[in-house]
Design an enzyme around this catalytic site. Structure first.
Site, mmCIF file in Angstrom:
data_model
loop_
_atom_site.group_PDB
_atom_site.id
_atom_site.type_symbol
_atom_site.label_atom_id
_atom_site.label_comp_id
_atom_site.label_asym_id
_atom_site.label_seq_id
_atom_site.Cartn_x
_atom_site.Cartn_y
_atom_site.Cartn_z
ATOM 1 N N ARG A 122 0.857 -1.153 0.000
ATOM 2 C CA ARG A 122 -0.031 -0.058 0.019
ATOM 3 C C ARG A 122 0.837 1.479 0.072
ATOM 4 O O ARG A 122 0.186 2.431 -0.146
ATOM 5 C CB ARG A 122 -0.856 0.025 1.326
ATOM 6 C CG ARG A 122 -1.999 -0.942 1.133
ATOM 7 C CD ARG A 122 -3.112 -0.871 2.013
ATOM 8 N NE ARG A 122 -2.770 -1.218 3.524
ATOM 9 C CZ ARG A 122 -2.692 -2.540 3.840
ATOM 10 N NH1 ARG A 122 -3.061 -3.269 3.084
ATOM 11 N NH2 ARG A 122 -2.283 -2.671 5.104
ATOM 12 N N ASP B 106 30.487 -0.614 -3.391
ATOM 13 C CA ASP B 106 30.450 0.158 -2.268
ATOM 14 C C ASP B 106 31.336 0.078 -1.155
ATOM 15 O O ASP B 106 31.317 -0.018 -0.142
ATOM 16 C CB ASP B 106 28.878 0.051 -1.562
ATOM 17 C CG ASP B 106 28.674 1.311 -0.730
ATOM 18 O OD1 ASP B 106 29.381 2.261 -0.677
ATOM 19 O OD2 ASP B 106 27.794 1.047 0.068
#
Length: 376
Positions: free
Chosen positions: A224, A268
């Site tokens: 949602r 990274d």
């Protein structure tokens, strides 16, 4: 360094593998490739060397005990360490920091960005990872986040070329700057952000083109509230991911591979890469390397110790990608994102950036712009 005249083996070209020779011109570029097509099965089952495009890493903080933010000759040590693992070009990546720290780091990077260094990966420029990020999604970034500033960006860019900027679009005024940054030639990607799905989509419409270490330090996917991850999975053409199998579960990487056409890998990596367990610097932070990862004192993952050759092996051996697909994700797609048509592919006219592997995908030789890197 040794000048390259030709390389023999199974060579990955943009149209597939050929068994033959890669020939170099006098300018460090590929003059031609000759040979007969072979299948990937033949490549993996055979004993001939495997020649892939050199790896391209757009997110590198450190290595060999050195951190990009420390200045001096740190970047050369970092570029040398990563060249040992097949990386032929990279972006030196800075940390969120006060202006004075960034000025000093950029000033030290300038010489390496303008001329290649021996036995090292080519430093193409700077990835400015912050300081234009969310204070609520710092991850392992020090607490010096602030809204984007054109004055600061222009001043830093005058010291050393900025190629990529990570920002959080929801931070005051950042979204409004994206279109102008892109118009001036900067690549912009979204990261270290609490931004919503809608804010992510709006930033892409403004010209942002990627996402920084997808899934990490960004609002997560919920059915949602899709968040920034949802915006990436639904709309991104490019995104970077850290495939050390610590930062992101293999299942999440599989989902991203299905959703994002040109998902590419970054390390990274921190100063702890290539070093024994212990304490190291990451910007103003002290981080600890142990159990194959790097963490802050509170346990937060703080970059990695990943190398790009290990990233390739993880893609092939753990995630089950074909070697050709994996190669694209440690090389070609990063070049595409940066608009570099003469890197990340082995074809006439491209730079002779190549990594030679054995059948177990272990590095045997590395060539940067037609010069051989002396491996340890």
């Amino acid at each position: 360094m040794t000048a390259l005249t030709s390389l023999q083996g199974h060579i990955l070209t943009p149209t597939g593998f050929v068994h033959g020779s890669l020939h170099l011109g006098t300018d460090g570029r590929i003059a031609g490739i000759t040979g007969e097509p072979v299948s990937e099965a033949q490549v993996r089952e055979g004993s001939a060397p495997i020649v892939l495009p050199g790896f391209i890493d757009l997110h590198v903080h450190g290595g060999a005990g050195h951190d990009i933010m420390e200045g001096g000759d740190a970047a050369w040590h970092v570029a040398r360490l990563h060249a040992q693992h097949g990386t032929t070009s990279l972006l030196a990546t800075t940390m969120t920091a006060p202006q004075a720290d960034l000025d000093a780091a950029f000033a030290a990077l300038a010489p390496l960005c303008t001329a290649p260094a021996p036995n090292a990966a080519r430093v193409l420029g700077v990835h400015l990872e912050g300081p234009y990020i969310s204070e609520a999604r710092l991850g392992a970034q020090p607490p010096f986040a602030r809204p984007a500033s054109f004055d600061e960006i222009h001043r830093l860019h005058a010291l050393a070329p900025i190629r990529l900027i990570t920002l959080a679009p929801e931070v005051g005024g950042n979204e409004a700057l994206i279109a102008q940054l892109v118009a001036e030639g900067f690549k912009v990607q979204l990261g270290h952000t609490t931004g919503s799905y809608e804010q992510g989509v709006a930033a892409l419409r403004c010209g942002a083109t990627g996402f920084t270490h997808l899934f990490n330090a960004m609002s997560a996917l919920h059915h949602r509230e899709p968040g920034m991850v949802g915006a990436a999975l639904a709309h991104a053409e490019f995104a970077e991911v850290i495939p050390d199998l610590l930062h992101v579960h293999p299942g999440a990487i599989h989902a991203a591979l299905r959703a994002i056409p040109r998902l590419y890998c970054v390390t990274d990596s921190t100063s702890a890469a290539g070093m024994p367990d212990g304490d190291y610097k990451l910007g103003r932070h002290t981080v600890t390397k142990c159990m194959g990862g790097v963490r802050l004192a509170d346990g937060t993952l703080a970059g990695s110790v990943l190398s790009m050759d290990q990233a390739l092996r993880n893609l092939v051996n753990t995630l089950g990608l074909s070697l050709a697909d994996a190669s694209s994700r440690v090389s070609t797609f990063a070049a595409d994102h940066m608009g570099l048509q003469d890197r990340g592919r082995l074809q006439p006219g491209a730079w002779a950036d190549a990594v030679v592997l054995d059948r177990d995908l272990q590095v045997q030789a590395v060539w940067v712009e037609g010069n051989e890197v002396l491996l340890k």
